[in-house]
Write a protein that holds these residues in place. Structure first.
Motif, PDB file in Angstrom:
ATOM      1  N   SER A  11      -1.528   7.481   6.783  1.00  0.00           N
ATOM      2  CA  SER A  11      -1.442   6.328   5.889  1.00  0.00           C
ATOM      3  C   SER A  11      -0.021   6.101   5.446  1.00  0.00           C
ATOM      4  O   SER A  11       0.560   6.913   4.743  1.00  0.00           O
TER       5      SER A  11
ATOM      6  N   VAL B 166       0.995   3.841   3.366  1.00  0.00           N
ATOM      7  CA  VAL B 166       1.004   3.562   1.927  1.00  0.00           C
ATOM      8  C   VAL B 166       1.015   4.854   1.135  1.00  0.00           C
ATOM      9  O   VAL B 166       1.801   5.039   0.203  1.00  0.00           O
TER      10      VAL B 166
ATOM     11  N   GLY C  12       3.526  -0.446   1.277  1.00  0.00           N
ATOM     12  CA  GLY C  12       2.266  -1.085   1.620  1.00  0.00           C
ATOM     13  C   GLY C  12       2.416  -2.565   1.907  1.00  0.00           C
ATOM     14  O   GLY C  12       3.450  -3.027   2.391  1.00  0.00           O
TER      15      GLY C  12
END
Length: 315
Positions: A12, A14, A164
């Motif tokens: 991920s 983010v 993000g």
């Protein structure tokens, strides 16, 4: 086309960005290369990904000062990382047309470090051994002489994966320490994208996010590295080329330009293979290449941390 992003080597982007922003990032298991890499610490373990960077560049009005500081740092005992500026020389020095009573540096140095497609440095340097660009598990770009625990390496920049969805147009990219979020970002007056950043006529307001935005915008033909600052009684210009670090991928050929006081300069990858130097008339220069002349962004720095509102670069 944007470069490979961190989603190719972490679950991920983010989550990783948030950890980095809070100073909590630790080394995680990843596919690594080189002898006994699995037992090396995060700063010595490489993230396995294709090398896609043709160069990184440092532009400064005080290259001599930066190099001297780097040399001094490298002479201190117990260094883990060494300063890369100590082993490189200016690629191009441009005499700037400035008013000595104002705030602009009288010369601009362009220090270019180029790579081949395997990441090996092809620019001259004084290290004495072959160097290779690497990204380690701590999200640092380093120049390393090898893959062993005691291999000497030079720290260059932090790899910033973004924040993000709010940052998809200005990340990822290479950032210096003053442009990289950390645990004290909200109170640090030197952190370029924080709420407490102190902006005045001495400030640089251009950083890695502004570079990345212009690099990744396929419709934008050049990268304007000008630091636009408030004009005042002692500073009627409001535009300077302050310290800038940037990069390009293989295939990128955008001219790097900037306005220093009242004169525009082409600093790198100038159209038609022209040598870097002053641009006599920016409108004529742009028109000759079929482009619109550059306009200042609507705010500087242009892409501060949320919840601050981002600015834009006019087309």
């Amino acid at each position: 086309m944007k470069p490979l992003t961190v989603r190719h080597w972490v679950a991920s982007s983010v989550a990783l960005a948030l950890l980095a922003a809070r100073g909590l990032l630790v080394a995680q298991p990843t596919e690594v290369v080189g002898k006994d890499q699995s037992r090396l610490p995060g700063d010595r373990s490489w993230i396995e990904r294709p090398w896609e960077h043709r160069y990184f560049v440092f532009i400064s009005g005080d290259w001599a000062g930066h190099k001297a500081a780097s040399v001094k740092l490298n002479e201190e005992p117990g260094q883990t990382y060494f300063g890369w500026k100590a082993i490189f020389s200016s690629t191009k020095t441009i005499a700037a047309k400035v008013n000595p009573e104002q705030l602009a540096e009288p010369q601009l140095d362009v220090v270019l470090v180029e790579f081949d497609k395997e990441g090996f440095v092809v620019s001259p340097h004084s290290h004495g051994r072959r160097l290779r660009g690497r990204l380690n598990e701590l999200l640092s770009l380093v120049l390393s002489e090898g893959d062993e625990r005691n291999s000497k390496q030079y720290w260059v920049a932090k790899w910033f994966p973004g924040l993000g969805d709010v940052s998809t147009h200005w990340a990822p990219g290479f950032c210096d320490i003053k442009s990289f979020p950390g645990p004290f970002s909200r109170t640090d007056t030197l952190y370029l994208y924080g709420p407490k950043f102190e902006k005045d006529e001495f400030s640089r307001t251009f950083g890695c996010r502004e570079w990345a935005y212009q690099l990744y915008d396929d419709a934008r033909p050049y990268i304007d590295v000008t630091s636009y600052v408030p004009k005042g009684d002692t500073d009627p210009a409001g535009s300077y080329i302050r310290d800038v670090m940037g990069w390009a991928r293989f295939g990128d050929k955008k001219p790097i330009i900037g306005k220093h006081e009242y004169v525009w300069y082409c600093l790198l990858d100038c159209p038609g293979g022209a040598a870097p130097g002053a641009i006599p008339d920016i409108k004529v220069w742009a028109a000759a290449n079929g482009w619109r002349p550059p306009k200042p962004p609507t705010k500087s720095p242009t892409f501060p941390d949320p919840p601050a509102k981002a600015g834009t670069y006019p087309p």
